[in-house]
Design a protein around this motif. Sequence first.
Motif, PDB file in Angstrom:
ATOM      1  N   PHE A 171       0.899  -1.207   0.046  1.00 52.73           N
ATOM      2  CA  PHE A 171      -0.043  -0.043  -0.031  1.00 52.73           C
ATOM      3  C   PHE A 171       0.991   1.224  -0.082  1.00 52.73           C
ATOM      4  N   GLY A 172       1.865   1.253   0.789  1.00 51.21           N
ATOM      5  CA  GLY A 172       2.817   2.310   0.725  1.00 51.21           C
ATOM      6  C   GLY A 172       3.560   2.689  -0.497  1.00 51.21           C
ATOM      7  N   ALA A 173       3.870   1.510  -1.375  1.00 49.86           N
ATOM      8  CA  ALA A 173       4.547   1.815  -2.656  1.00 49.86           C
ATOM      9  C   ALA A 173       3.756   2.401  -3.603  1.00 49.86           C
ATOM     10  N   ILE A 174       2.212   2.090  -3.431  1.00 48.46           N
ATOM     11  CA  ILE A 174       1.320   2.760  -4.241  1.00 48.46           C
ATOM     12  C   ILE A 174       1.081   4.245  -3.963  1.00 48.46           C
ATOM     13  N   ALA A 175       1.235   4.158  -2.497  1.00 48.14           N
ATOM     14  CA  ALA A 175       1.027   5.617  -2.023  1.00 48.14           C
ATOM     15  C   ALA A 175       2.332   6.548  -2.665  1.00 48.14           C
ATOM     16  N   ILE A 176       3.500   6.231  -2.662  1.00 51.08           N
ATOM     17  CA  ILE A 176       4.471   6.937  -3.189  1.00 51.08           C
ATOM     18  C   ILE A 176       4.386   6.954  -4.849  1.00 51.08           C
ATOM     19  N   PHE A 177       3.936   6.148  -5.572  1.00 55.13           N
ATOM     20  CA  PHE A 177       3.668   6.188  -6.817  1.00 55.13           C
ATOM     21  C   PHE A 177       2.903   7.197  -7.003  1.00 55.13           C
ATOM     22  N   LEU A 178       1.582   7.389  -6.483  1.00 53.99           N
ATOM     23  CA  LEU A 178       0.618   8.284  -6.439  1.00 53.99           C
ATOM     24  C   LEU A 178       1.119   9.871  -6.160  1.00 53.99           C
ATOM     25  N   TYR A 179       2.067   9.875  -4.962  1.00 53.41           N
ATOM     26  CA  TYR A 179       2.459  11.222  -4.267  1.00 53.41           C
ATOM     27  C   TYR A 179       3.328  11.799  -5.387  1.00 53.41           C
ATOM     28  N   VAL A 180       4.205  10.882  -5.892  1.00 50.27           N
ATOM     29  CA  VAL A 180       4.963  11.635  -6.908  1.00 50.27           C
ATOM     30  C   VAL A 180       4.518  12.428  -8.071  1.00 50.27           C
ATOM     31  N   GLY A 181       3.421  11.575  -8.513  1.00 49.95           N
ATOM     32  CA  GLY A 181       2.505  12.184  -9.628  1.00 49.95           C
ATOM     33  C   GLY A 181       1.672  13.232  -9.171  1.00 49.95           C
ATOM     34  N   LEU A 230      12.613  -1.336  -4.085  1.00 50.34           N
ATOM     35  CA  LEU A 230      11.354  -1.423  -4.745  1.00 50.34           C
ATOM     36  C   LEU A 230      10.559   0.001  -4.569  1.00 50.34           C
ATOM     37  N   PHE A 231      10.770   0.803  -3.487  1.00 53.21           N
ATOM     38  CA  PHE A 231       9.973   2.022  -3.023  1.00 53.21           C
ATOM     39  C   PHE A 231      10.577   2.903  -4.210  1.00 53.21           C
ATOM     40  N   MET A 232      11.827   3.134  -4.321  1.00 48.35           N
ATOM     41  CA  MET A 232      12.413   4.121  -5.405  1.00 48.35           C
ATOM     42  C   MET A 232      11.958   3.709  -6.814  1.00 48.35           C
ATOM     43  N   VAL A 233      11.678   2.595  -7.206  1.00 49.99           N
ATOM     44  CA  VAL A 233      11.104   2.382  -8.862  1.00 49.99           C
ATOM     45  C   VAL A 233       9.823   2.927  -8.822  1.00 49.99           C
ATOM     46  N   MET A 234       9.032   3.294  -7.750  1.00 54.55           N
ATOM     47  CA  MET A 234       7.809   3.712  -7.914  1.00 54.55           C
ATOM     48  C   MET A 234       7.772   5.132  -7.944  1.00 54.55           C
ATOM     49  N   VAL A 235       8.804   6.039  -8.106  1.00 51.52           N
ATOM     50  CA  VAL A 235       8.972   7.261  -8.570  1.00 51.52           C
ATOM     51  C   VAL A 235       8.517   7.309  -9.945  1.00 51.52           C
ATOM     52  N   CYS A 236       8.235   6.450 -10.653  1.00 51.59           N
ATOM     53  CA  CYS A 236       7.772   6.540 -12.154  1.00 51.59           C
ATOM     54  C   CYS A 236       6.527   7.147 -12.263  1.00 51.59           C
ATOM     55  N   GLY A 237       5.828   7.200 -11.024  1.00 51.59           N
ATOM     56  CA  GLY A 237       4.283   7.796 -10.865  1.00 51.59           C
ATOM     57  C   GLY A 237       4.855   9.359 -11.372  1.00 51.59           C
ATOM     58  N   GLY A 238       5.671   9.732 -11.086  1.00 51.52           N
ATOM     59  CA  GLY A 238       5.871  11.213 -11.564  1.00 51.52           C
ATOM     60  C   GLY A 238       5.821  11.490 -13.138  1.00 51.52           C
ATOM     61  N   GLY A 239       6.006  10.435 -13.640  1.00 47.94           N
ATOM     62  CA  GLY A 239       5.785  10.593 -15.289  1.00 47.94           C
ATOM     63  C   GLY A 239       4.571   9.786 -15.657  1.00 47.94           C
ATOM     64  N   ILE A 240       3.951   9.090 -15.054  1.00 50.04           N
ATOM     65  CA  ILE A 240       2.615   8.362 -15.460  1.00 50.04           C
ATOM     66  C   ILE A 240       1.354   9.068 -15.026  1.00 50.04           C
ATOM     67  N   LEU A 241       1.216   9.589 -13.687  1.00 54.17           N
ATOM     68  CA  LEU A 241       0.218  10.186 -13.368  1.00 54.17           C
ATOM     69  C   LEU A 241      -0.082  11.472 -14.086  1.00 54.17           C
ATOM     70  N   PRO A 242       1.026  12.269 -14.008  1.00 53.39           N
ATOM     71  CA  PRO A 242       0.798  13.676 -14.932  1.00 53.39           C
ATOM     72  C   PRO A 242       0.278  13.441 -16.363  1.00 53.39           C
ATOM     73  N   LEU A 243       0.724  12.091 -16.841  1.00 54.17           N
ATOM     74  CA  LEU A 243       0.200  11.893 -18.577  1.00 54.17           C
ATOM     75  C   LEU A 243      -1.181  11.851 -18.301  1.00 54.17           C
ATOM     76  N   LEU A 244      -1.614  11.031 -17.299  1.00 54.76           N
ATOM     77  CA  LEU A 244      -3.186  10.712 -17.090  1.00 54.76           C
ATOM     78  C   LEU A 244      -3.878  12.076 -16.944  1.00 54.76           C
ATOM     79  N   GLN A 245      -3.373  12.906 -16.161  1.00 53.01           N
ATOM     80  CA  GLN A 245      -4.020  14.159 -15.591  1.00 53.01           C
ATOM     81  C   GLN A 245      -4.015  15.092 -16.932  1.00 53.01           C
ATOM     82  N   GLY A 246      -3.004  15.127 -17.869  1.00 51.04           N
ATOM     83  CA  GLY A 246      -2.878  15.815 -19.041  1.00 51.04           C
ATOM     84  C   GLY A 246      -4.027  15.262 -19.972  1.00 51.04           C
ATOM     85  N   ALA A 247      -4.256  14.067 -20.010  1.00 51.19           N
ATOM     86  CA  ALA A 247      -5.354  13.394 -20.839  1.00 51.19           C
ATOM     87  C   ALA A 247      -6.582  14.107 -20.625  1.00 51.19           C
ATOM     88  N   VAL A 248      -6.785  13.969 -19.258  1.00 51.18           N
ATOM     89  CA  VAL A 248      -8.120  14.710 -18.730  1.00 51.18           C
ATOM     90  C   VAL A 248      -8.144  15.980 -19.060  1.00 51.18           C
TER      91      VAL A 248
END
Length: 223
Positions: free
Chosen positions: A30-40, A174-192
């Motif tokens: 759950f924390g790894a998902i949270a950091i993915f979203l946080y960076v986004g 593994l936690f550090m890998v989830m910083v990819c959310g900084g590229g993926i979530l903004p992409l989704l937000q940009g589409a919206v």
Amino acid sequence: LEAAAAAKGEKKEGTLASIKGALSYKHFVFGAIAIFLYVGIEVGIPNIVNLYLTDVNGLNIATGVAGSIVGAYWFLMLCGRLVAGVIGGKVSSRAMVATVSALALVFLSLGILLPEKIVSFPSVTSELSFAMTQLPLGVVLFVLCGLCTSVMWGAIFNLAVEGLGKYTSIASGLFMVMVCGGGILPLLQGAVADAAGYVQSYWVLVAALAYTLWFALAGSKTK
């Protein structure tokens, strides 16, 4: 060569076992998902603000002025981290994440829902002179979220790796890998944003913040 290959195979098996062991802790997942979203969230807020300010179909503000306004978001992040460094030993990570997530939810929700009331906000012109720029209140509220995102990284990490013992090292990787959310979530937000508008795209971040709040209150509890 055979010995080297065998050692390499054993090391690989050990790494896989460690990853499996870390992922067996639900609060870490759950924390790894949270950091993915946080960076986004951290990246998405100023990114869309900048586009909204400079777009000819948005507020059409000069890029230099817009840059100084967006810069205020990062300045507030710096201020928040300095404050967190002082109070971090006195306030639990759970309380910090819950508080700033709830506050950011309020800022974003009000920024989306409030009428576009115009307020004055300090900025720097392209001539490097100080000026007060007229902005919608919603933009100011989005910028204020810098205070909230400033403390999330370390606090989420502390909650995610609590009680992992020998798996803390592999979990950190593994936690550090989830910083990819900084590229993926903004992409989704940009589409919206393309489909519904810049301001409405912040509902994506509202949903992400709702998750980080849940993680702080419930998902981070260890068993």
